[in-house]
Motif scaffolding. Structure first.
Motif, PDB file in Angstrom:
ATOM      1  N   LEU A  63       0.818  -1.237   0.035  1.00  0.00           N
ATOM      2  CA  LEU A  63       0.009   0.030   0.092  1.00  0.00           C
ATOM      3  C   LEU A  63       0.886   1.351  -0.010  1.00  0.00           C
ATOM      4  N   GLY A  64       0.677   1.959  -0.836  1.00  0.00           N
ATOM      5  CA  GLY A  64       1.247   3.268  -1.062  1.00  0.00           C
ATOM      6  C   GLY A  64       2.472   3.427  -2.343  1.00  0.00           C
ATOM      7  N   ARG A  65       2.809   2.229  -2.284  1.00  0.00           N
ATOM      8  CA  ARG A  65       3.927   1.999  -3.231  1.00  0.00           C
ATOM      9  C   ARG A  65       3.738   1.425  -4.538  1.00  0.00           C
ATOM     10  N   PHE A  66       2.567   0.445  -4.589  1.00  0.00           N
ATOM     11  CA  PHE A  66       2.207  -0.056  -5.717  1.00  0.00           C
ATOM     12  C   PHE A  66       0.907   0.327  -6.019  1.00  0.00           C
ATOM     13  N   THR A  67       0.656   0.585  -7.513  1.00  0.00           N
ATOM     14  CA  THR A  67      -0.678   0.899  -8.179  1.00  0.00           C
ATOM     15  C   THR A  67      -1.272   0.156  -9.241  1.00  0.00           C
ATOM     16  N   ILE A  68      -2.316  -0.432  -9.118  1.00  0.00           N
ATOM     17  CA  ILE A  68      -2.928  -1.239 -10.016  1.00  0.00           C
ATOM     18  C   ILE A  68      -3.658  -0.508 -10.773  1.00  0.00           C
ATOM     19  N   SER A  69      -3.652  -0.679 -12.119  1.00  0.00           N
ATOM     20  CA  SER A  69      -4.610  -0.211 -13.227  1.00  0.00           C
ATOM     21  C   SER A  69      -4.878  -1.000 -14.361  1.00  0.00           C
ATOM     22  N   ARG A  70      -5.902  -0.696 -15.238  1.00  0.00           N
ATOM     23  CA  ARG A  70      -6.065  -1.433 -16.610  1.00  0.00           C
ATOM     24  C   ARG A  70      -6.696  -0.280 -17.437  1.00  0.00           C
ATOM     25  N   ASP A  71      -6.180  -0.811 -18.661  1.00  0.00           N
ATOM     26  CA  ASP A  71      -6.766  -0.084 -20.017  1.00  0.00           C
ATOM     27  C   ASP A  71      -7.588  -1.198 -20.513  1.00  0.00           C
ATOM     28  N   ILE A  72      -8.978  -0.811 -20.615  1.00  0.00           N
ATOM     29  CA  ILE A  72      -9.874  -1.837 -21.092  1.00  0.00           C
ATOM     30  C   ILE A  72      -9.796  -1.922 -22.714  1.00  0.00           C
ATOM     31  N   ALA A  73      -9.521  -0.869 -23.149  1.00  0.00           N
ATOM     32  CA  ALA A  73      -9.360  -0.784 -24.651  1.00  0.00           C
ATOM     33  C   ALA A  73      -8.440  -1.519 -24.945  1.00  0.00           C
ATOM     34  N   ARG A  74      -7.253  -1.558 -24.418  1.00  0.00           N
ATOM     35  CA  ARG A  74      -6.115  -2.452 -24.813  1.00  0.00           C
ATOM     36  C   ARG A  74      -6.151  -3.755 -23.961  1.00  0.00           C
ATOM     37  N   ASN A  75      -6.950  -4.183 -23.394  1.00  0.00           N
ATOM     38  CA  ASN A  75      -7.187  -5.487 -22.729  1.00  0.00           C
ATOM     39  C   ASN A  75      -5.722  -5.561 -21.933  1.00  0.00           C
TER      40      ASN A  75
END
Length: 122
Positions: A63-75
């Motif tokens: 927590l505070g060091r990692f960030t999860i994200s996603r680009d749905i258009a690029r899967n």
């Protein structure tokens, strides 16, 4: 069957950064809750982070060091890892179709990637 392909692992010095990516070729996973797990030698696979329509979730250790994200258009699913520590060294696995139950993640029907090695040196 969902194929997941991770990339972005490698060797980095403590304090450095890496960004992991996970792609599902030819398949959309916008409806899935996605996440990252990791496994160090001699330990069990552990939860790192997840993202779904209800939001994002993180293990306390990242927590505070990692960030999860996603680009749905690029899967594509991402894990931005900053301020890396030696204890972050592990094989990192992408996971699709996570289910949140009580205070744990149900991985019984999860699709896994092949894993990507992250090594943090001092």
């Amino acid at each position: 069957q969902v194929q997941l392909v991770e990339s972005g692992g490698g060797l980095v010095q403590a304090g450095g950064s890496l960004r992991l990516s996970c792609v599902a070729p030819g398949r959309t996973f916008s409806t899935y809750t996605m996440g990252w797990f990791r496994q160090a030698p001699g330990t069990e696979r552990e939860f790192v982070a997840a993202i779904g329509w209800s939001g994002t979730y993180y293990a306390e250790s990242v927590l505070g060091r990692f960030t999860i994200s996603r680009d749905i258009a690029r899967n594509t699913l991402y894990l931005q890892m900053n301020t890396l520590k030696r204890e972050d060294t592990a094989v990192y696995y992408c996971a699709a179709n996570l289910v949140r139950t009580a205070n744990r993640w149900d991985v019984s029907d999860v699709y896994w990637g092949q894993g990507t090695q992250v090594t943090v040196s001092s």
